[in-house]
Design an enzyme around this catalytic site. Structure first.
Site, PDB file in Angstrom:
ATOM      1  N   LEU A 136      41.234  -0.647 -22.130  1.00 34.94           N
ATOM      2  CA  LEU A 136      40.257   0.410 -21.920  1.00 34.94           C
ATOM      3  C   LEU A 136      39.962   0.987 -23.300  1.00 34.94           C
ATOM      4  CD1 LEU A 136      41.597   2.390 -18.802  1.00 34.94           C
ATOM      5  CD2 LEU A 136      39.689   0.780 -18.867  1.00 34.94           C
ATOM      6  N   ASP A 137      38.725   1.371 -23.541  1.00 30.60           N
ATOM      7  CA  ASP A 137      38.392   1.998 -24.814  1.00 30.60           C
ATOM      8  C   ASP A 137      39.220   3.264 -25.000  1.00 30.60           C
ATOM      9  OD1 ASP A 137      36.483   0.052 -25.244  1.00 30.60           O
ATOM     10  OD2 ASP A 137      34.848   1.251 -24.411  1.00 30.60           O
ATOM     11  N   LYS A 138      39.408   3.652 -26.241  1.00 27.09           N
ATOM     12  CA  LYS A 138      40.214   4.830 -26.558  1.00 27.09           C
ATOM     13  C   LYS A 138      39.850   6.032 -25.697  1.00 27.09           C
ATOM     14  CE  LYS A 138      40.995   8.215 -30.231  1.00 27.09           C
ATOM     15  NZ  LYS A 138      40.654   8.620 -31.627  1.00 27.09           N
TER      16      LYS A 138
END
Length: 323
Positions: A136-138
């Site tokens: 998942l993106d940051k």
């Protein structure tokens, strides 16, 4: 450390490309420079033979890729709290908070989910990337599955490739959508900005499909449910921006802060204070990678996203009352 060997066939549509170009499209989780180095080192072979990165493929050949991670950032266990929702001998499911980077890299040598996992269970050092099989993106919150054993890792990687892991997201976007739909637009690395992905209709794009439906319409925003048919980097973010409805707060694809005309003071404050993309991985469903049991998990809307939705709802109601 080497990851398990990945064996797959060169897709027919890659015919005529250089070997390193084809691999970069087939394995987007690795950089092209890293893949080229592995080709030269014999860690990426074509029909069992070592070839040069510039070798032109015809399509249908068998690729054997053995990722070598000895030059990755050293993994150090760190006591970072984890929100674990399920755990057994082979896997765990957790909710990643917004702001937590998934694994170490340039600019993020520590303080990541990978560091936290190694502290949670030291045995994860024996599993590639401490069991992380998807990202998942940051600044995206939500559910992730982690492999705790090599057998689970192998199975989960195959399940993700076969699209047998079902992921559902909730998103708040700019503008009001009348109905749901599907975005079927190939994605690849942006031709200029290496941090971004882009719709690439010609060279460099891989098939990407996002289904979305309207959950709730506000005065100038929409709450959406998004389901992934494919899992490309930044897929939902790029696809929704592509149709003119970028995610609220998205620093790469959102185009900056936009305040609707006549917004209530509470909504203005909420929008200004929401400093990440409004995206949450709310559901995850798959068969257990070892015993085949159906598993499904749900993660409640995080507090910051819940507050934003409430502010949008209140602003819409206030506008309706004033008519």
């Amino acid at each position: 450390m080497n990851e398990p060997v990945r064996r797959t066939a060169i897709p027919p549509e890659e015919a005529g490309r250089r070997f390193d170009q084809a691999l970069a499209r087939m394995f987007p989780e690795f950089s092209r420079s890293r893949l080229s180095a592995w080709i030269r080192a014999g860690a990426a072979r074509l029909d069992g033979a070592a070839v040069a990165p510039r070798h032109v493929v015809r399509g249908g050949e068998t690729v054997e890729l053995t990722p070598r991670l000895e030059d990755e950032v050293a993994m150090v266990p760190q006591p970072i709290a984890l929100d674990v929702r399920y755990e057994d001998a082979d896997l765990l499911v957790l909710v990643k908070p917004a702001g937590l980077v998934v694994h170490p890299g340039a600019g993020n040598p520590a303080g990541t989910l990978q560091n936290a996992l190694l502290h949670h269970d030291a045995a994860l050092a024996q599993v590639p990337r401490a069991g992380i099989v998807h990202r998942l993106d940051k600044d995206t919150s939500g559910l992730m599955v982690v492999a705790k054993s090599l057998r689970a890792h192998t199975a989960l990687v195959a399940m993700l490739a076969a699209r047998d892991v079902h992921r559902q997201y909730e998103a708040v976007v700019l503008g009001t959508l009348v109905a749901g739909g599907t975005v079927d637009a190939p994605l690849g690395r942006h031709p200029v900005d290496r941090l971004r992905q882009a719709v690439r209709d010609g060279d460099g794009g891989r098939r990407a499909v996002t289904h979305y439906r309207v959950r709730e319409r506000f005065r100038a925003h929409t709450l959406l449910q998004c389901n992934l048919e494919t899992g490309r980097t930044h897929q939902i973010r790029v696809h929704l921006a592509h149709i003119g409805h970028p995610l609220v707060g998205d620093p790469l694809y959102g185009g900056g802060l936009r305040l609707p005309r006549g917004a209530s003071p509470a909504l203005v404050e909420a929008l200004k204070g929401f400093r990440r993309q409004a995206l949450h991985a709310e559901r995850l469903a798959f068969a257990h990678p070892v015993d085949g049991r159906p598993l499904e998990f749900a993660a409640e809307r995080p507090a910051d996203l819940a507050a934003l939705v409430e502010a949008l709802r209140a602003d819409t109601a206030l506008a309706a009352e004033s008519r």
